[in-house]
Write a protein that holds these residues in place. Structure first.
Motif, PDB file in Angstrom:
ATOM      1  N   LYS A   2      -5.265   9.263   4.394  1.00  0.00           N
ATOM      2  CA  LYS A   2      -3.860   9.657   4.402  1.00  0.00           C
ATOM      3  C   LYS A   2      -2.990   8.468   4.778  1.00  0.00           C
ATOM      4  CE  LYS A   2      -1.963  13.480   5.596  1.00  0.00           C
ATOM      5  NZ  LYS A   2      -1.512  14.689   6.332  1.00  0.00           N
ATOM      6  N   ARG A   3      -1.780   8.449   4.226  1.00  0.00           N
ATOM      7  CA  ARG A   3      -0.857   7.346   4.476  1.00  0.00           C
ATOM      8  C   ARG A   3       0.206   7.757   5.497  1.00  0.00           C
ATOM      9  NH1 ARG A   3       0.773   2.869   1.417  1.00  0.00           N
ATOM     10  NH2 ARG A   3      -1.474   2.619   1.170  1.00  0.00           N
ATOM     11  N   TYR A   4       0.476   6.849   6.424  1.00  0.00           N
ATOM     12  CA  TYR A   4       1.520   7.078   7.435  1.00  0.00           C
ATOM     13  C   TYR A   4       2.425   5.854   7.504  1.00  0.00           C
ATOM     14  CZ  TYR A   4      -1.768  10.691   8.908  1.00  0.00           C
ATOM     15  OH  TYR A   4      -2.612  11.774   8.936  1.00  0.00           O
ATOM     16  N   ALA A   5       3.673   6.080   7.859  1.00  0.00           N
ATOM     17  CA  ALA A   5       4.585   4.966   8.118  1.00  0.00           C
ATOM     18  C   ALA A   5       4.825   4.906   9.624  1.00  0.00           C
ATOM     19  CB  ALA A   5       5.896   5.166   7.374  1.00  0.00           C
ATOM     20  N   ILE A   6       4.258   3.889  10.257  1.00  0.00           N
ATOM     21  CA  ILE A   6       4.400   3.743  11.715  1.00  0.00           C
ATOM     22  C   ILE A   6       4.913   2.341  12.010  1.00  0.00           C
ATOM     23  CG2 ILE A   6       3.247   3.948  13.956  1.00  0.00           C
ATOM     24  CD1 ILE A   6       0.932   5.403  12.471  1.00  0.00           C
ATOM     25  N   GLN A   8       7.407   0.795  10.849  1.00  0.00           N
ATOM     26  CA  GLN A   8       7.753   0.134   9.583  1.00  0.00           C
ATOM     27  C   GLN A   8       6.556  -0.519   8.908  1.00  0.00           C
ATOM     28  OE1 GLN A   8      11.391  -2.118  10.850  1.00  0.00           O
ATOM     29  NE2 GLN A   8      12.195  -1.344   8.915  1.00  0.00           N
ATOM     30  N   LEU A   9       5.369   0.030   9.166  1.00  0.00           N
ATOM     31  CA  LEU A   9       4.168  -0.472   8.516  1.00  0.00           C
ATOM     32  C   LEU A   9       3.475   0.687   7.813  1.00  0.00           C
ATOM     33  CD1 LEU A   9       2.858  -2.646  11.486  1.00  0.00           C
ATOM     34  CD2 LEU A   9       3.794  -3.512   9.311  1.00  0.00           C
ATOM     35  N   GLN A  10       2.859   0.373   6.679  1.00  0.00           N
ATOM     36  CA  GLN A  10       2.111   1.375   5.931  1.00  0.00           C
ATOM     37  C   GLN A  10       0.695   1.417   6.495  1.00  0.00           C
ATOM     38  OE1 GLN A  10       3.207   2.965   2.567  1.00  0.00           O
ATOM     39  NE2 GLN A  10       5.054   2.749   3.792  1.00  0.00           N
ATOM     40  N   VAL A  11       0.362   2.573   7.084  1.00  0.00           N
ATOM     41  CA  VAL A  11      -0.916   2.701   7.795  1.00  0.00           C
ATOM     42  C   VAL A  11      -1.778   3.779   7.142  1.00  0.00           C
ATOM     43  CG1 VAL A  11      -1.998   3.212  10.019  1.00  0.00           C
ATOM     44  CG2 VAL A  11       0.220   2.025   9.953  1.00  0.00           C
ATOM     45  N   ASP A  12      -3.010   3.427   6.811  1.00  0.00           N
ATOM     46  CA  ASP A  12      -3.957   4.414   6.285  1.00  0.00           C
ATOM     47  C   ASP A  12      -4.961   4.788   7.361  1.00  0.00           C
ATOM     48  OD1 ASP A  12      -2.821   4.515   3.845  1.00  0.00           O
ATOM     49  OD2 ASP A  12      -4.393   3.399   2.778  1.00  0.00           O
ATOM     50  N   MET A  13      -5.164   6.091   7.549  1.00  0.00           N
ATOM     51  CA  MET A  13      -6.243   6.536   8.451  1.00  0.00           C
ATOM     52  C   MET A  13      -6.644   7.962   8.136  1.00  0.00           C
ATOM     53  SD  MET A  13      -4.265   6.950  12.129  1.00  0.00           S
ATOM     54  CE  MET A  13      -2.751   7.924  12.315  1.00  0.00           C
ATOM     55  N   ASP A  14      -7.898   8.243   8.426  1.00  0.00           N
ATOM     56  CA  ASP A  14      -8.431   9.598   8.314  1.00  0.00           C
ATOM     57  C   ASP A  14      -8.673  10.106   9.715  1.00  0.00           C
ATOM     58  OD1 ASP A  14      -8.618  10.567   5.749  1.00  0.00           O
ATOM     59  OD2 ASP A  14     -10.368   9.328   5.284  1.00  0.00           O
ATOM     60  N   VAL A  15      -7.854  11.052  10.145  1.00  0.00           N
ATOM     61  CA  VAL A  15      -8.007  11.530  11.519  1.00  0.00           C
ATOM     62  C   VAL A  15      -8.027  13.050  11.559  1.00  0.00           C
ATOM     63  CG1 VAL A  15      -7.080   9.529  12.747  1.00  0.00           C
ATOM     64  CG2 VAL A  15      -5.496  11.218  11.805  1.00  0.00           C
ATOM     65  N   GLY A  32       2.118   1.403  -2.767  1.00  0.00           N
ATOM     66  CA  GLY A  32       1.423   0.122  -2.706  1.00  0.00           C
ATOM     67  C   GLY A  32       0.309   0.126  -1.675  1.00  0.00           C
ATOM     68  N   PRO A  33      -0.298  -1.039  -1.491  1.00  0.00           N
ATOM     69  CA  PRO A  33      -1.435  -1.120  -0.576  1.00  0.00           C
ATOM     70  C   PRO A  33      -0.993  -0.953   0.881  1.00  0.00           C
ATOM     71  CG  PRO A  33      -0.825  -3.307  -1.344  1.00  0.00           C
ATOM     72  CD  PRO A  33       0.029  -2.336  -2.103  1.00  0.00           C
ATOM     73  N   ALA A  34      -1.925  -0.508   1.721  1.00  0.00           N
ATOM     74  CA  ALA A  34      -1.621  -0.332   3.141  1.00  0.00           C
ATOM     75  C   ALA A  34      -1.514  -1.688   3.833  1.00  0.00           C
ATOM     76  CB  ALA A  34      -2.716   0.498   3.796  1.00  0.00           C
ATOM     77  N   ASP A  35      -0.652  -1.763   4.859  1.00  0.00           N
ATOM     78  CA  ASP A  35      -0.622  -2.951   5.706  1.00  0.00           C
ATOM     79  C   ASP A  35      -1.821  -2.939   6.646  1.00  0.00           C
ATOM     80  OD1 ASP A  35       1.974  -3.974   4.862  1.00  0.00           O
ATOM     81  OD2 ASP A  35       2.817  -2.218   5.885  1.00  0.00           O
ATOM     82  N   ILE A  36      -2.132  -1.737   7.114  1.00  0.00           N
ATOM     83  CA  ILE A  36      -3.188  -1.582   8.121  1.00  0.00           C
ATOM     84  C   ILE A  36      -4.078  -0.416   7.722  1.00  0.00           C
ATOM     85  CG2 ILE A  36      -3.643  -0.873  10.513  1.00  0.00           C
ATOM     86  CD1 ILE A  36      -1.012  -2.190  11.334  1.00  0.00           C
TER      87      ILE A  36
END
Lengths: 231, 91
Positions: A2-6, A8-15, A32-36
């Motif tokens: 899942k994608r999150y904006a935290i 001002q960064l694009q963060v992908d995580m499965d939690v 686009g691609p995740a920052d983190i």
């Protein structure tokens, strides 16, 4: 993932569980691609920290720690603090757990109409030369967080005392307090160097205070008067 | 005694600090800030020293009394020991 904006960064995580729930306000469409990309080894965290009650807590803390380390690559770090927004700026109250951070910020909200930015681990990032504070999903047990970012207006380190008073902290006193409540346990030298560089920048740009307070409303007035300046 | 190489001397906002990295960081629970004298002592501790050699160095450099210098050295060394920032050779 899942994608999150935290921050001002694009963060992908499965939690799951608590982390998933507290991250919900940060969910966004992937552009686009995740920052983190955040991952953590829950089994290993449980092994290293036998005092943790369950895997849900291990994931919450592990992902938070992973995010804090990843932030370093984006001119960012975090502070263990309760953060409120007033007049468009963030004011952070930091102290070891149990000192009364949230008790103090509740007064800012009630007395001055401040709003919560984050009640446990706000992110701090240097963006275009300005230190910004952001809400994060790591917002403590009451989950008081706001996904937005505002310029950082000041940081106060809290301690309990008989009288309410506030003073600016010289850097020599501010550094150990800042570091002890920020990213500290890093294994790589490069990460520590980065963290020190960011601490250097924060301490040079942002007023740092020591707020000695009783647990009363007057403490908030004393803090506000100094931190926002007399207008 | 000499520096534990897992500790670094850095300047943050005009203040000199000693911080741990790696394994030392996981166990460390404090932070040491330095003044000019203790920064000089830390520099000397890059090589093997004793309380005596450090005291002599302070006396030579700052023209302080032997007893005062030794006090400063002992106080700084005990701080460093507390956090594991110096290692002692087995005698």
């Amino acid at each position: 993932m899942k994608r999150y904006a935290i921050a001002q960064l694009q963060v992908d995580m499965d939690v799951s569980g608590r982390t998933l729930q507290q991250a919900e306000p940060y969910a966004c469409e992937a552009e686009g691609p995740a920052d983190i990309i955040l991952t953590c080894d829950i089994g290993r965290i449980m092994e290293l920290n036998p005092q943790l009650p369950n895997e849900e807590v291990a994931e919450y803390l592990g992902m938070g720690a992973a995010f804090a380390r990843e932030l370093l690559a984006f001119q960012g770090t975090y502070l263990h603090a309760s953060a409120v927004i007033l007049d468009g700026k963030a004011y952070l109250f930091s102290a070891p757990s149990g000192t009364g951070k949230s008790t103090h910020t509740e007064k800012w909200c009630r007395l001055f109409g401040a709003t919560y930015l984050n009640d446990d681990k706000p992110a701090l990032r240097l963006v275009d030369g300005v230190w910004m504070a952001y809400g994060t999903p790591w917002s403590g047990k009451h989950d008081l967080s706001d996904p937005k970012g505002v310029p950082l207006g000041g940081i106060a380190f809290l301690r309990r005392g008989q009288e309410n008073s506030i003073r600016r902290l010289p850097s020599k006193e501010a550094i150990p307090r800042f570091m002890s409540q920020s990213l500290w346990r890093v294994s790589q030298q490069a990460q520590m160097e980065k963290q020190l560089m960011l601490a250097d920048s924060i301490l040079r740009q942002i007023p740092i205070w020591e707020l000695t307070c009783r647990n009363d409303d007057d403490a908030a007035r004393v803090a506000r008067e100094a931190m926002l300046g007399t207008i | 005694m000499k520096q534990n190489s897992a500790f670094l001397l850095r300047e943050v906002a005009g203040t000199l600090v000693i911080v741990p990295v790696g394994k030392a960081a996981a166990e460390f629970s404090g932070m040491i800030t330095l003044n000019a004298t203790s920064a000089y002592l830390w520099q000397l501790l890059e090589t093997e020293q004793t309380v005596q050699t450090l005291t002599d160095a302070l006396v030579a450099r700052y023209e302080v009394q032997q007893s005062k210098a030794q006090q400063d050295v002992e106080s700084f060394v005990s701080k460093l020991k507390l956090v594991g920032a110096i290692t002692e050779d087995a005698q």
